[in-house]
Design a protein around this motif. Sequence first.
Motif, short mmCIF file in Angstrom:
data_model
loop_
_atom_site.label_atom_id
_atom_site.label_comp_id
_atom_site.label_asym_id
_atom_site.label_seq_id
_atom_site.Cartn_x
_atom_site.Cartn_y
_atom_site.Cartn_z
N THR A 590 89.53 5.20 22.24
CA THR A 590 88.77 6.41 21.95
C THR A 590 88.38 6.43 20.47
OG1 THR A 590 90.02 7.63 23.62
CG2 THR A 590 88.75 8.92 22.04
N GLU A 592 86.52 9.02 17.80
CA GLU A 592 86.04 10.37 17.56
C GLU A 592 85.39 10.46 16.19
OE1 GLU A 592 87.81 14.85 16.73
OE2 GLU A 592 88.93 13.50 18.04
N ASN A 601 82.94 12.03 20.97
CA ASN A 601 83.93 11.07 21.44
C ASN A 601 83.26 10.04 22.32
OD1 ASN A 601 86.99 12.08 20.92
ND2 ASN A 601 85.62 13.83 21.16
N VAL A 603 84.63 7.14 24.82
CA VAL A 603 85.87 6.72 25.48
C VAL A 603 85.58 5.47 26.28
CG1 VAL A 603 87.73 7.38 27.04
CG2 VAL A 603 86.62 9.12 25.62
N GLU A 605 87.45 2.81 28.73
CA GLU A 605 88.58 2.31 29.49
C GLU A 605 88.36 0.83 29.74
OE1 GLU A 605 89.03 4.63 33.01
OE2 GLU A 605 89.45 6.49 31.94
N SER A 645 80.77 9.26 27.08
CA SER A 645 80.47 9.87 25.79
C SER A 645 80.35 11.37 25.98
CB SER A 645 79.17 9.30 25.23
OG SER A 645 78.78 10.00 24.08
#
Length: 757
Positions: A590, A592, A601, A603, A605, A645
Amino acid sequence: MTENSALSYKRFIALCIGLCTSIFANNLHIIGTFDFNGNGKGEILKINGQGSPLEFVELDGSEEHKILWSYAPESGGQIVDAKFADINNDSALELIVIQRNDSADNWIQIFEWNGVDFTLNKEFSSEKSETSEKVRPSNLSIFDNLFSTSISSPTRSADVFRLKYNAEGIIEKSNIKLYSDPIVTNGYGQIFTGIFNSEGIIRIALISPESNVLKVSVFSMSEGEGMMSSDVFSLDGARVLLGPDIQAFDDNGDGYFELIIPFATGEVYSLSMDNGVLIFDKSQLTENNLFNIKSTAGQQEINELIALRTKVGLFESENITVSYDNSIFVEPTDSVMLGDTLGLFIAPDSTSDFYRFKWSSQPPIGMEFNPASQKIYWSPNREHIGVVDFSYIITSRTNEEIVSEVSDFGNSHFLQPVLLETMGTRIIFVGDTIIPPEPYVILPKRLHKVTIATKDIDDADRFTFEGETPFSSTSFNSNNIIIVGVETDLSSIKNDKSSSFIFQSSEKKPDSLITVSIMHDLSSNIIYTSIKPSLDTLTQSFDAEGVNPNMYKLPEYFFEGFTADMSLEATSDSSLTLLQSKNRKSGVLTIESPLFSNSHNIVIEYFGGRPHAIRGDVNVKKDGSHKTLTEIDFESAFDPVMIKSLLSSTNRDTLVFHADSIPDTLRAKTQYKSFYSPVKIIEKAVEELIENPEPEAPAPVEDIEEVPADSVEATEAVDIPAGTDNNEPGELIENPEPEAPAPVEDIEEVPADSTES
């Protein structure tokens, strides 16, 4: 001598030259030292022989040398030479590399320092060759941002040029001239070049070592075209010219630069001009072993070489230094008024014992540390009014441990202290007791965070943090998921400054690393993300505003090296899905960043290897705009399975307190400017005359009940006077007086005993 014997003799000579060249081909060339990351440790650039990568190495006298960055050309290319230069005069050096490969037009590569290591400038490309022949450079020379490259093939010439940024921020190569001379052109073997300032004139040298002679042609850059001097000199057995080590150096101390030409056999020659005549003599640096170092040299040998070069002043001629000022927090930590004495207790805790103290920055005049009380004492004077900052390192003894060792005299045991080193930075507001202070400003926090959550990190794995004051690191275990990360407050970094960090695992560096880079330019609101080595060669871009105009606050996204099945799906006005799959994941990354009145943010995975290191750099331009760069190294693999996002709103008001609204100890002269945030001023209300409008519906006087006098007084204290204008919210009114009091002739008399009771 017969024809066959003469041919055999020539072959024998060629074989000897070939063997000599192969013996000295793997010389190590050292450039530096520097301090790019500002941590006080020197760095060098290593050109490590044919076929080896270029390495940027950090020096540490007590530990192994640490490779911060390396580069190897694609398709089996070879590094020829590399030099540093400040192309755009911003005090940040660029790295210029020349190489040999199968391409005819990319023999020059330019790298830019990103705060952690070097990044290739992909927008620069050397000019296309007019022919299909490959360019074979031999060395690169730089003097006063003028570049000269020796082209051994196909032209046997010196290519003189300049590099500069154009209006679009792209580096361009502007050719000045291609210098050649028949005495060198009609020769054989590699040629080399050098730039030096002799007799106050910048000159270009074209050098061709052939057997036991050196052919030299020197061209003037400051006089009329065609000014040239040529000569042939004996080398007296010197062999294998070290092209990357050719450099300008004031060898005789006359204030002008000679050209130093070193050889692998230990000789160092000096080339200069005297009244138009070329002078070629042995330099005072000869036989000092300053250049002839093998690629297999160890750490100690490299350290000794750097010490020798420093002693003779070789590094002074390069005139290259890089430093970054430490950033400080904007919010004050303490304050003091003129006439008072500041006393700061700086011990890390009450259980440890003082061991050592030292200043890590120059303290203001008169500031002292008392070891007995572990306090810093200081009485400022009028020159210190405003903001004063200083930093220090205090070492405490937290415990003792028994250390055992075996020597020639037997076993020995002794106590060794367990030390805790604490770094501190303090910002002191010095207030004036005579001149009224200006308002006190608190800038809003604008956090930039990087976090990784995964089960692949062992609970015993320690991550060590190296960074500047604005950064802080975190590492903890939550339900067997290890979370590591770094954050910084962008408001605490000064304009026109850069700050960097590295958060690295203590485990051994893996043999194979995958690097994920995320760059966010907050001024243009562009996010550039890449994976190296790439999963795919396709570059993909996504613009949320083009899909939905209400999503204009979201950045424009660029992805390089990611899988080709990415797409843009708007899940709301403030969130996007850029990649979605059902594959299993092993971690979550992540990033930010503050974005105006929101936080953004991204993110990711992923399924991949263990995180090894997090590197980052925050650059603040002169106008206050920010650019953040984050790089994460993963062991062996990194395969994104989901990318999202989103924007979330946050409160970023800049608070400006009036001087009378804060305690006297925080009165100080300050000047701060908010970049993103609106300003909210909090100040004490001043007394003013209030006009009274007509009351809407006054109560009938005859129906007023009799009340005690004290109750009347209480009512008068809280009732809004007749005709008072509606006040602004939160405004304090002192002793308001009504302009037109209510008529009293119709008020009934109240008994005295009722009033007194």
